[in-house]
Design an enzyme around this catalytic site. Structure first.
Site, PDB file in Angstrom:
ATOM      1  CE1 TYR A  38      56.769  34.565  22.005  1.00 52.04           C
ATOM      2  CE2 TYR A  38      55.952  32.080  21.417  1.00 52.04           C
ATOM      3  CZ  TYR A  38      55.191  33.468  21.323  1.00 52.04           C
ATOM      4  OH  TYR A  38      54.651  34.062  20.552  1.00 52.04           O
ATOM      5  CD  GLN A  41      56.914  37.176  33.553  1.00 50.24           C
ATOM      6  OE1 GLN A  41      56.337  38.308  32.113  1.00 50.24           O
ATOM      7  NE2 GLN A  41      56.324  37.207  34.406  1.00 50.24           N
ATOM      8  CG  HIS A 121      64.812  37.269  38.629  1.00 51.29           C
ATOM      9  ND1 HIS A 121      65.311  38.373  39.876  1.00 51.29           N
ATOM     10  CD2 HIS A 121      65.703  36.275  39.120  1.00 51.29           C
ATOM     11  CE1 HIS A 121      64.948  37.541  41.140  1.00 51.29           C
ATOM     12  NE2 HIS A 121      66.013  36.286  40.370  1.00 51.29           N
ATOM     13  N   GLY A 147      53.708  34.555  33.345  1.00 51.30           N
ATOM     14  CA  GLY A 147      53.295  35.726  32.089  1.00 51.30           C
ATOM     15  C   GLY A 147      51.752  35.060  31.066  1.00 51.30           C
ATOM     16  CD  GLU A 208      61.418  32.990  43.219  1.00 53.77           C
ATOM     17  OE1 GLU A 208      61.097  33.671  42.403  1.00 53.77           O
ATOM     18  OE2 GLU A 208      63.054  32.603  43.628  1.00 53.77           O
ATOM     19  CD  GLU A 240      40.495  20.163  57.591  1.00 58.76           C
ATOM     20  OE1 GLU A 240      40.512  21.616  58.013  1.00 58.76           O
ATOM     21  OE2 GLU A 240      39.259  20.144  57.329  1.00 58.76           O
TER      22      GLU A 240
END
Length: 353
Positions: A38, A41, A121, A147, A208, A240
């Site tokens: 919980y 997601q 996943h 999520g 990733e 920057e």
């Protein structure tokens, strides 16, 4: 357009599937869906499913922060085993490295023979950490957003695009189940793309590591270090190399390369075209290929699994070192004066895994 015609356009063709509110979810209607986890997601899926009329049970460890949040959200929370016993569909919405032990100890012994397993996943399935019995459908529904965004978009009548995939089709209807689940959490409002566990897992890990998290943060730190070592103020280096990154990312997100080039100056455009390739040169591209190879052949998964099993000593020390980089101190001080920035976990968690 009929449901069968719409589905045909969305399956294995590289086309994105959309559906209206009247899209049939007959395969899932009336089933008991157990949501395990919980976090980012898990909470979004569970609430969206509940709001879509699904019968949802939460299986959580008592006492954790997610358990308390579930009570606040009005759930009657069960143990994992109790939720799984009643479930026709079991959703793994917790971190990758926690899934195998949970499956072995609290899921597999209590699964119905024909229960469907769903993942957000593909890591544990693709790399063989979880191998379901042959009587189970094994499917994937992966929203391409955190999520909090999945939940907020659903509440606003919109959705977040989803990927769906099938690893094992015991019932002959596994893909339909994945599509209907995506619909129930709002995915078909934004589009659903069919893929495979292998493709989702490997591209997600690569993105990733090489671009979104690893590549971007190393580029930011390297730019900051280069300017500071050359004698420029760290505050200017921060602005920057990190602060203004959001502007560029937002433009890319909203309209791709074309929108970015539309809204930056001619000087910035020219500089990006002549200098970008010097930063991301042939060597960098070769390293990207090597990273992808480690993902494809399972080397990264084996390393991460071994690291986790050992108590994550290198992970913890490397993370601690990263968070001690001088850009962090500079940024904290500057952000303290930026009233429009709320340092909360808004849409930051990509996935609870």
């Amino acid at each position: 357009m009929s449901q069968s015609q719409s589905e045909a356009q969305g399956r294995g063709t590289g086309k994105v599937f959309f559906a209206d509110q009247n899209f049939s979810t007959a395969l899932l209607d009336g089933l008991t869906i157990a949501v395990l986890g919980y976090g980012s997601q898990g909470r979004a899926h569970a609430l969206n499913l509940r709001d879509s009329g699904a019968k949802v049970k939460l299986g959580l460890r008592e006492g954790g922060p997610s358990y308390e949040q579930a009570l606040v959200d009005g759930w009657q929370v069960d143990s994992v085993a109790a939720a799984v016993r009643e479930a026709d569909l079991v959703c793994f919405l917790l971190p990758d490295m926690a899934q195998k032990a949970l499956y072995d100890e609290q899921v597999a012994p209590f699964l119905k023979a024909d229960a469907t397993l769903l993942f957000a996943h593909g890591f544990c399935v693709h790399y063989g950490l979880i191998a379901a019995g042959k009587t189970h459908d094994v499917i994937l529904v992966a929203p391409k957003g955190p999520g909090t965004l999945v939940r907020r978009q659903f509440e606003e009548g919109r959705g977040v695009p989803c990927l769906i995939a099938v690893q094992q089709d015991a019932s002959g209807h596994a893909k339909d189940k994945a599509l209907q689940y995506a619909h129930k959490i709002g995915g078909t409002r934004a589009g659903v793309l069919s893929t495979t566990f292998k493709e989702e897992t490997e591209t997600d890990l690569f993105g990733e590591q090489a671009v979104l998290c690893g590549g971007a943060t190393e580029l930011v730190k390297a730019g900051f270090d280069t300017l500071v070592e050359a004698g420029y103020q760290p505050e200017l280096a921060y602005f920057e190399c990190l602060h203004e990154l959001k502007l560029i990312v937002d433009l890319l997100y909203e309209g791709g390369l074309a929108k970015m080039h539309q809204f930056i100056s001619d000087t910035a455009k020219y500089g990006s075209l002549v200098s970008g390739k010097r930063v991301v040169d042939a060597h960098v591209r070769q390293e990207m290929k090597a990273i992808l190879q480690d993902i494809q052949d399972g080397k990264f998964a084996r390393q991460w699994s071994a690291e986790y099993a050992a108590g994550s000593p290198h992970y913890k020390s490397d993370l601690a070192a990263e968070l001690q980089h001088p850009i962090e101190e500079t940024g904290r001080e500057l952000r303290r004066h930026m009233s429009w920035i709320e340092e909360k976990n808004h849409d930051r968690s990509r996935r609870d895994r």
